[in-house]
Structures are given as C-alpha cells and as structure tokens.
Design a protein around this motif. Structure first.
Motif, mmCIF file in Angstrom:
data_model
loop_
_atom_site.group_PDB
_atom_site.id
_atom_site.type_symbol
_atom_site.label_atom_id
_atom_site.label_comp_id
_atom_site.label_asym_id
_atom_site.label_seq_id
_atom_site.Cartn_x
_atom_site.Cartn_y
_atom_site.Cartn_z
ATOM 1 N N SER A 102 68.594 104.369 -23.020
ATOM 2 C CA SER A 102 68.170 105.681 -22.525
ATOM 3 C C SER A 102 69.160 106.763 -22.931
ATOM 4 O O SER A 102 68.765 107.872 -23.318
ATOM 5 C CB SER A 102 68.024 105.616 -20.999
ATOM 6 N N PHE A 140 62.183 105.458 -24.318
ATOM 7 C CA PHE A 140 62.892 106.509 -23.586
ATOM 8 C C PHE A 140 62.745 107.893 -24.216
ATOM 9 O O PHE A 140 63.286 108.861 -23.701
ATOM 10 C CB PHE A 140 64.372 106.151 -23.459
ATOM 11 N N ARG A 194 59.689 108.992 -21.911
ATOM 12 C CA ARG A 194 60.041 108.773 -20.500
ATOM 13 C C ARG A 194 58.838 108.848 -19.571
ATOM 14 O O ARG A 194 58.879 109.503 -18.533
ATOM 15 C CB ARG A 194 61.045 109.806 -19.993
#
Ligand code: C5P
Length: 276
Positions: free
Chosen positions: A102, A138, A141
């Motif tokens: 992330s 990510f 998201r």
C-alpha cells in the motif's frame, strides 16, 4: 504530498494452481480498511530517493517497496527526480495486511499527481504490477476481485461496511514460504477450513492450510474466535499472521478485542477497524 495508505484483508483467497513462472493463480476478494499508514512524498529534495520510516524494523534502503515504486515510476515515465518519502507506520509488517504494498502504491499515486503524468488507474496498475502482486489493488483502494497473480483488478461493491477486529500475534509469516508449502500441506484434524457464509460473503483462505501447520497458535485463535458470540466469521488474512473477525458493529468488535487480549495475552496486537 501526503496520502493515506490503507491496509487490506482478503475476505476470500482461492489458489487456482501453480504457474510456470513460480507464482500462483489466484481469485481473491480484497477490501481496503480504515487502518492506514501515512505516506508523504516531497520531490526536489536531497539527492536520489530516500525513504524514512518511524518503525526501525522496516528497511529504509533501496529494498523498501516505496523506493522500488519511485524507481519504477522513473523507468516507466523517464522523469528524473529526487525525493524524500516519509512513512508513518500503523500497519504491522509480515501481517498479511499489505502495508508495504500500500505504501508503494501511494508513492505511485503521489508521483503521478506531482508530475501531472495523468497515467490514470489503469496506467498506474500496470507499473504497480512490476513492484509486487498486491500493489495494483492499492491504486484504486476499493473492494475488488484480484485475479491472475494479483494484477487483474475488478472492483466489486460490498453490500455493507464491515466492522472487523484484527488480531496479530508477535510473529509474522513470510509470504513466499506460505505459497511454497501450499501444495504439500494438509489440514489439521478438528480445525474448520470450510467457507463461512455470512450475508452475501463466502469467507475462505486456501493459505490457512500451510500456515496453520507451522504456526499452531493461529488455528487455535480461529477456533476460539468462532466460539465467541460477537464473531460472525473468522479468517486469516493473506498469508498471515493476522487473523480477523467479522463483527456486528464497532462496539461488538471492541468487546471481543478486550476478551481476546485477556485470553491470548497482551503481546497480541489488535485493531478495530472498518472495511469496505
Ligand atoms: O509479488 P510478491 O513479491 O508480493 O510475492 C511474494 C511471493 O509470494 C512471491 O515471490 C511468490 O513466492 C509468492 N506469490 C505467489 N503467487 C502469487 C503472489 C505471490 O506464489 N500470486
């Protein structure tokens, strides 16, 4: 530029088979969490790319995924830059929560914005796939199905937000080890690995089989969690070592957190958060 870099859990993770390149084909439903690192990217500072992190156990050299993300951005765009990347760690590592991935995705999103390269989610996902299997997820998201090695992302709306309790023992699990041992692993008698149906979800993780064989506290945690009245379902996230419980609401997850700390001891890391 400062960005939140959320953690994830895998609500389901099915391994479809081993590939010729050594990776495994997956089908996994993944959701971002309210738990997040904070990533700050300042360009035009210093010489080269420097990563700083408030957690000393995280490598702060070129091997950090955030530094690899900056290098990948340079090699895909041709843009030369100096940068200082600062990471405030909230997501434990070796946890199956995708923290390093992330952080790397946040660096790509920040650089795309700073240099106005307008690569968009599709373009950034392609660069992200060069960094690691979890990184493309990510970029957007949002809850999504991950397929292939992890690089094929299909957004998937969850029918409601989920209140989760995350529990991580003091050890981590190395992801390559978990995948390597998947095929030869066997189920521990008395431990329930079967899909757990709750609302429209089917929670299951094929990596529990190898990981539970070596880290026997984890199946004990799963069995205990599933006996608790606040727990609708309990599962390992990714390759572990985080276990999570789906609860009715935040208050129920807090009650369960307090009882888990009493039962398993205060070396357990816990976090109550929201998914979806
Ligand atoms: O892509 P990433 O570097 O995060 O993967 C770490 C390791 O996990 C890989 O080297 C591989 O051993 C394993 N893996 C896999 N199949 C996947 C994702 C990861 O075998 N789809």
């Amino acid at each position: 530029m400062k960005l939140r870099a959320p953690a994830k859990v895998n609500l389901s993770l099915r391994i479809l088979g081993r590939r010729a390149d050594g990776f495994h084909d997956l089908e996994s439903l993944v959701t971002p969490l309210s738990l997040a690192d904070e990533v700050t990217v300042d360009t035009g500072i210093g010489q080269g790319v420097r990563v700083r992190c408030d957690d000393p156990s995280i490598p702060q050299d070129d091997s950090n995924l955030a530094a690899i993300a900056a290098r990948q951005f340079h090699s895909h765009t041709g843009i030369r830059f100096d940068a200082r990347i600062s990471i405030r760690k909230r997501i434990p590592s070796g946890a199956g929560l995708g923290g390093g991935s992330s952080d790397a995705a946040a660096v790509l999103v920040a650089l795309d914005s700073i240099f106005e390269t307008h690569l968009g989610a599709d373009g950034l996902e392609k660069i992200a796939a060069h960094i690691g299997s979890d990184v493309p997820f990510f970029i957007r998201r949002v809850p999504a199905w991950m397929r292939g090695r992890g690089e094929r992302i299909e957004p998937a709306a969850l029918s409601r937000k989920l209140s989760l309790l995350l529990l991580k023992p003091p050890f981590g699990v190395a992801t390559p080890w978990a995948y390597k041992n998947w095929k030869s692993s066997t189920e521990i008698p008395g431990v329930d690995y079967a899909p757990q149906c709750w609302q429209d979800l089917e929670l299951v993780n094929d990596l529990e089989r190898p990981v539970f064989e070596k880290y026997t506290l984890l199946p004990a945690m799963k069995t205990w969690l599933r006996e608790q009245p606040e727990c609708h379902a309990a599962l390992m996230s990714g390759s572990g070592s985080t276990m999570f419980a789906v609860c009715e609401d935040h208050a129920a997850a807090e009650i369960l957190s307090a009882r888990a700390l009493e039962h398993f001891g205060s070396t357990l890391w816990t976090s109550v958060c929201e998914a979806g």
